[in-house]
Design a protein around this motif. Structure first.
Motif, short mmCIF file in Angstrom:
data_model
loop_
_atom_site.label_atom_id
_atom_site.label_comp_id
_atom_site.label_asym_id
_atom_site.label_seq_id
_atom_site.Cartn_x
_atom_site.Cartn_y
_atom_site.Cartn_z
N ARG A 132 6.03 -2.27 9.06
CA ARG A 132 6.84 -1.28 8.12
C ARG A 132 7.87 -1.99 9.06
O ARG A 132 8.44 -2.07 10.43
N GLY A 164 -2.20 10.70 7.97
CA GLY A 164 -1.73 10.17 6.86
C GLY A 164 -3.32 10.35 6.33
O GLY A 164 -3.21 9.45 6.27
N LEU A 180 8.16 2.88 14.37
CA LEU A 180 7.56 1.12 15.21
C LEU A 180 8.48 0.73 13.53
O LEU A 180 7.30 1.14 12.95
N GLU A 187 4.24 14.52 11.99
CA GLU A 187 3.11 13.42 11.47
C GLU A 187 2.40 12.53 12.55
O GLU A 187 3.43 11.94 13.13
N ILE A 188 1.18 13.32 12.83
CA ILE A 188 0.20 11.58 13.25
C ILE A 188 -0.65 11.34 12.46
O ILE A 188 -0.93 10.08 12.76
N LEU A 224 -4.68 7.40 11.26
CA LEU A 224 -3.76 7.78 12.77
C LEU A 224 -2.91 7.25 13.00
O LEU A 224 -2.99 5.71 13.98
N GLY A 225 -1.49 7.56 13.44
CA GLY A 225 -0.96 6.51 14.01
C GLY A 225 -0.52 6.97 15.98
O GLY A 225 -0.28 7.66 16.21
N HIS A 282 -2.44 1.12 14.14
CA HIS A 282 -3.36 1.90 12.66
C HIS A 282 -4.54 2.25 13.57
O HIS A 282 -5.20 1.29 12.78
N VAL A 291 0.67 -0.78 0.23
CA VAL A 291 0.06 -0.01 0.35
C VAL A 291 1.43 1.50 0.21
O VAL A 291 1.01 1.99 -0.73
O1 NSS Z 1 1.83 6.08 5.70
S1 NSS Z 1 0.80 6.57 5.79
O2 NSS Z 1 1.31 8.44 6.45
N1 NSS Z 1 -0.91 6.12 5.54
C1 NSS Z 1 -1.20 5.95 5.55
O3 NSS Z 1 -0.60 3.98 5.66
C2 NSS Z 1 -2.57 5.40 4.48
N2 NSS Z 1 -2.99 4.20 4.37
C3 NSS Z 1 -3.55 6.14 5.50
C4 NSS Z 1 -5.01 5.94 5.58
O4 NSS Z 1 -5.34 6.51 4.42
N3 NSS Z 1 -5.83 5.50 5.42
O5 NSS Z 1 0.65 6.15 7.74
C5 NSS Z 1 -0.51 6.91 8.25
C6 NSS Z 1 -0.12 6.87 9.92
C7 NSS Z 1 1.15 8.14 9.96
O6 NSS Z 1 1.11 9.71 9.87
C8 NSS Z 1 2.20 7.38 11.49
O7 NSS Z 1 1.32 8.23 12.30
C9 NSS Z 1 1.94 6.10 11.69
O8 NSS Z 1 0.56 5.92 10.97
N4 NSS Z 1 2.95 5.69 11.28
C10 NSS Z 1 3.52 5.02 12.04
N5 NSS Z 1 3.80 5.37 13.02
C11 NSS Z 1 5.06 4.12 13.79
N6 NSS Z 1 5.55 3.84 13.44
C12 NSS Z 1 5.80 3.35 11.97
N7 NSS Z 1 6.69 3.11 11.07
C13 NSS Z 1 4.96 4.26 11.38
N8 NSS Z 1 4.86 4.74 10.03
C14 NSS Z 1 3.38 5.65 9.81
#
Ligand code: NSS
Length: 428
Positions: free
Chosen positions: A205, A354, A215, A351-352, A398-399, A220, A160
């Motif tokens: 990831r 996307g 992480l 960023e929290i 949202l993370g 998510h 994705v």
């Molecule tokens: O890659 S994102 O920005 N967006 C998506 O995955 C879309 N497919 C989501 C969607 O529209 N349904 O990831 C979204 C959020 C990003 O803003 C972070 O807050 C969090 O997920 N995120 C993470 N948190 C912790 N660790 C890692 N590796 C991480 N990657 C993304």
């Protein structure tokens, strides 16, 4: 004896002279010649217990983190936490704890090695309580607003969010599957029956770089809404985040205080949040002397610099096509940018969320998949969604761990989750 035990919090609210029992774990221990002081902790807090005479002899057998049951009478003591202490009349050692391995300040790495024990600390306990509120508030918000909760697979066949962070897994039939990076595509499928859907699940990831905010397995919270565009989804996001912060302020004052979290910045987090364009973000960064040009993506450093300008969360809207995944719809009025928005948290967090509007036309999606060097065949079922009754739609992710990190004021994401998985750690 345990049956009639009260929690430390209940006991501290009782009248002096009450006879009560408490069960918990030895948090601090001080031995004087004629008496022993013990702080006993449970899930609700700590209480001071004083042991004299024979019962002091018994108490001396308990080490830090031993589990104990104590009965006694409550009396006022302004020096004790909560203003009261328990004068012990009887004591029982339930489970001993010889040489508990955390007795003084250790490095972050060591505390991660003994994470299964460190989660007992008051600090981690406070974070976990805040995290509990955050998860509860996310569910509450969506359920109050007519979203259906759904569950999506963790084993998937295609990327994705780009191939670089995919985790391959050997499947039962020996073929390669991947751990999901996002439930988004499945949520997109589900809007055609339920219209407004959300899920809270792990995403995976294989992040190659060590940072304070990545992480390999994170929680998510994703939502997808039929008939919605960028503007509508931004409004959902700010309401959701505002709601979550409000719930933490309502329920976790004690924990925020214990963590030394400043409250004022959280109190300001009421919608509407700020909105700027990607173009404006670039201008701000250039003005601040950051070496960046239009078309570059933002990393943690750029985001921290950017949010210095804002006293509550800020949406950065309309990122260039190249820095956002292929499914983002391009702006019909300006094709080099997408109808996307990231939500950046203030105080340096960045960023929290996307999210944004999705491509809903078949040809447009096929073109873009090809333009991104991907193979449309890998996305066959996803393309079907554009063949049968496609509608405009938008969503976001949202993370949750990053959100907890920000709200709790932590300086590293590993402290926002009980058992963090990072590039170098999958234990304990
Ligand atoms: O890659 S994102 O920005 N967006 C998506 O995955 C879309 N497919 C989501 C969607 O529209 N349904 O990831 C979204 C959020 C990003 O803003 C972070 O807050 C969090 O997920 N995120 C993470 N948190 C912790 N660790 C890692 N590796 C991480 N990657 C993304």
């Amino acid at each position: 004896m345990e049956e009639c035990c009260k929690s430390t919090k209940e006991i501290l609210a009782m009248d002096e002279g009450s006879n009560v029992s408490v069960r918990g774990w030895v948090y601090r221990f001080r031995d004087f010649r004629d008496k022993v002081f013990m702080l006993v902790r449970d899930s609700t807090g700590v209480i001071q217990v004083v042991f004299r005479d024979d019962v002091a002899g018994e108490a001396r057998k308990a080490d830090i983190e031993a589990s104990v049951v104590v009965s006694g009478s409550l009396r006022r003591d302004p020096r004790a936490p909560g203003g009261k202490e328990l004068e012990a009349k009887s004591f029982r050692l339930v489970g001993e704890a010889k040489n508990f391995p955390i007795t003084k300040d250790y490095s972050r790495e060591y505390l991660l090695d003994v994470r299964h024990l460190w989660i007992r600390s008051r600090r981690m306990t406070a974070v976990l309580k805040i995290r509990h509120t955050v998860f509860g508030a996310l569910h509450e918000y969506f359920r109050k607003h007519g979203y259906y909760e759904v569950q999506c697979p963790m084993f998937v066949k295609a990327a994705v969010e780009g191939g670089a962070t995919l985790f391959p897994v050997k499947y039962v039939d020996e073929s390669t599957v991947y751990l999901t990076q996002s439930s988004q595509f499945y949520l997109e499928a589900l809007i055609y029956s339920l219209e407004k859907v959300y899920t809270i699940a792990p995403s995976f990831r294989a992040e190659k770089s060590r940072t304070r905010r990545h992480l390999t397995e994170f929680w998510h919270c994703e939502a997808e809404v039929a008939w919605a565009g960028l503007e509508e989804i931004i409004r959902v996001e700010e309401e959701l985040v505002g709601y979550v912060v409000q719930k933490v302020l309502e329920n976790n004052q004690e924990e925020l205080k214990l963590l030394g979290r400043r409250i004022e910045p959280l109190e300001r987090c009421k919608p509407p949040f700020y909105r700027i364009s990607y173009d404006e973000a670039i201008e701000i960064l250039e003005r601040k002397g950051v070496n960046i040009k239009w078309g570059d993506d933002f990393g943690a450093d750029e985001e921290s610099k950017l949010v210095e300008e804002f006293d509550k969360p800020v949406f950065v809207c309309r990122y260039p096509e190249k820095v956002k995944a292929f499914y983002h719809k391009n702006d019909p009025l300006r094709s080099e940018v997408t109808l996307s928005a990231d939500l950046l948290a203030p105080e340096g967090y960045g960023e929290i969320i996307g999210g944004g509007e999705r491509i809903d036309k078949l040809e447009e999606l096929v073109d873009k998949i090809k333009r991104f060097g991907l193979n449309p065949e890998d996305y066959e079922w996803y393309l079907d969604l554009r063949r049968y009754g496609s509608v405009r739609h938008a969503g976001f992710g949202l993370g949750v761990d990053r959100t907890v990190m920000w709200i709790a004021g932590l300086d590293h994401i590993v402290d926002a989750i009980p058992f963090p998985r990072t590039i170098r750690r999958a234990y304990p």
